[in-house]
Design an enzyme around this catalytic site. Sequence first.
Site, PDB file in Angstrom:
ATOM      1  N   ASP A  28     -32.714 -58.930  49.414  1.00  0.00           N
ATOM      2  CA  ASP A  28     -31.765 -58.631  48.333  1.00  0.00           C
ATOM      3  C   ASP A  28     -30.503 -57.982  48.859  1.00  0.00           C
ATOM      4  OD1 ASP A  28     -34.530 -58.776  46.937  1.00  0.00           O
ATOM      5  OD2 ASP A  28     -32.991 -59.079  45.401  1.00  0.00           O
ATOM      6  N   ARG A  71     -33.337 -64.493  38.151  1.00  0.00           N
ATOM      7  CA  ARG A  71     -33.584 -63.426  39.133  1.00  0.00           C
ATOM      8  C   ARG A  71     -33.597 -64.043  40.530  1.00  0.00           C
ATOM      9  NH1 ARG A  71     -37.143 -65.923  41.340  1.00  0.00           N
ATOM     10  NH2 ARG A  71     -37.444 -64.123  42.659  1.00  0.00           N
ATOM     11  N   GLY A  72     -33.634 -63.151  41.538  1.00  0.00           N
ATOM     12  CA  GLY A  72     -33.469 -63.613  42.919  1.00  0.00           C
ATOM     13  C   GLY A  72     -32.001 -63.413  43.288  1.00  0.00           C
TER      14      GLY A  72
HETATM   15  O1  MRU Z   1     -36.750 -58.791  41.225  1.00  0.00           O
HETATM   16  P1  MRU Z   1     -36.400 -60.152  41.753  1.00  0.00           P
HETATM   17  O2  MRU Z   1     -37.372 -61.203  41.349  1.00  0.00           O
HETATM   18  O3  MRU Z   1     -34.956 -60.519  41.449  1.00  0.00           O
HETATM   19  O4  MRU Z   1     -36.522 -59.986  43.330  1.00  0.00           O
HETATM   20  C1  MRU Z   1     -36.294 -61.098  44.170  1.00  0.00           C
HETATM   21  C2  MRU Z   1     -36.575 -60.826  45.596  1.00  0.00           C
HETATM   22  O5  MRU Z   1     -36.907 -59.743  45.990  1.00  0.00           O
HETATM   23  C3  MRU Z   1     -36.341 -61.958  46.550  1.00  0.00           C
HETATM   24  O6  MRU Z   1     -37.210 -61.865  47.642  1.00  0.00           O
HETATM   25  C4  MRU Z   1     -34.891 -61.864  47.070  1.00  0.00           C
HETATM   26  O7  MRU Z   1     -33.990 -61.812  46.000  1.00  0.00           O
HETATM   27  C5  MRU Z   1     -34.542 -63.003  47.941  1.00  0.00           C
HETATM   28  S1  MRU Z   1     -34.408 -64.484  46.957  1.00  0.00           S
HETATM   29  C6  MRU Z   1     -33.756 -65.734  47.814  1.00  0.00           C
END
Ligand code: MRU
Length: 343
Positions: free
Chosen positions: A231, A44-45
């Site tokens: 995102d 994720r991220g």
């Molecule tokens: O639901 P996730 O854990 O995938 O969400 C991740 C985030 O919101 C992060 O802040 C975003 O992807 C930036 S990561 C470099």
Amino acid sequence: VRAVDWSEDHVRLLDQRSLPRAVVYLEIHDARSLARAIRDMAVRGAPAIGIAAAYGVVLAARSAYRADPERWRDRVEDDMRDLAAARPTAINLKWALRRMRSAFDRVAADPVPVLLAEARAIHEEDIAANRRMGALGAALLADTRHVLTHCNTGSLATGGYGTALGVIRSAFNAGTLESVYACETRPWLQGARLTAWELRQDGIPVTLIADSAAGLLFKNGRVSWVVVGADRIAANGDVANKIGTYGLAVAARHHGLGFMVVAPSSTIDPGTASGDEIPIEDRGADELLRYAGTDVAPPGVAAWNPVFDITPAELVDVIVTEKGIVREPDRNKITALLGRPAD
Ligand code: MRU
């Protein structure tokens, strides 16, 4: 730490669902399993999802070419759709798939060497972008001793080093930043489970807070900047990020703190006019109603679980990208930024 890697003939993912309890790797040999790993948040991220999907295209093309060397481009389409649909908000996923598709034109016979080289390039460019953003963002924090961050934006969420957490790493290494407050980031606990884990490994002092403690933290003057990732950034500078980011931006403005968004240019989508057009992922009610296999609410209660929100551009003081920084972002400044070469 590498959240995603190509290992000989397959993709290796550090399963983020098991952290910080255990370091477990998933060995992924087909695109369908990779799409499932993205959907179920083993990886994720935003940038890490894009990199994983790029390697997923290599797996998809390999199996399509083995099945039919003449028509592999047609056969790969189901897997491309499956990967694209795995998560809706992070634009890096679609960006990486588009870039992999444009490499199809350079394939003469076996697609694997060309596509693997492209996926590796996406991965390495992301790490280089993070290092550059780290330096640019740390310069802005030269007089800052304590910051708050939200969610996890580190090596686990990217190709390596991190976006917001990369800036924090660079500022700490520069000797200016002393400590970090991290929101636990309900309901999936990216802050408690992942950010605290990464910062502890680096020896960067971290203090965890309940998400709802941020207002008091600001009022008491404990931090001077909020530093987060993204995102998706719309063409007008609106920012989609982990649920809770919007509330932090409102409270930061009220208390006169700086609000910094750190993201590679692959997170900016010129095709999304404003935050209103960004799809917000709703995940299952169980993430709220249950914790570690136990009910935490009465049976039958309703739950609403949007996992991202939109921070309007006017609440953002600065966006840091590998192409440079944008203060008080708006449509014109974002367009000009995207036209620049890497800084
Ligand atoms: O639901 P996730 O854990 O995938 O969400 C991740 C985030 O919101 C992060 O802040 C975003 O992807 C930036 S990561 C470099």
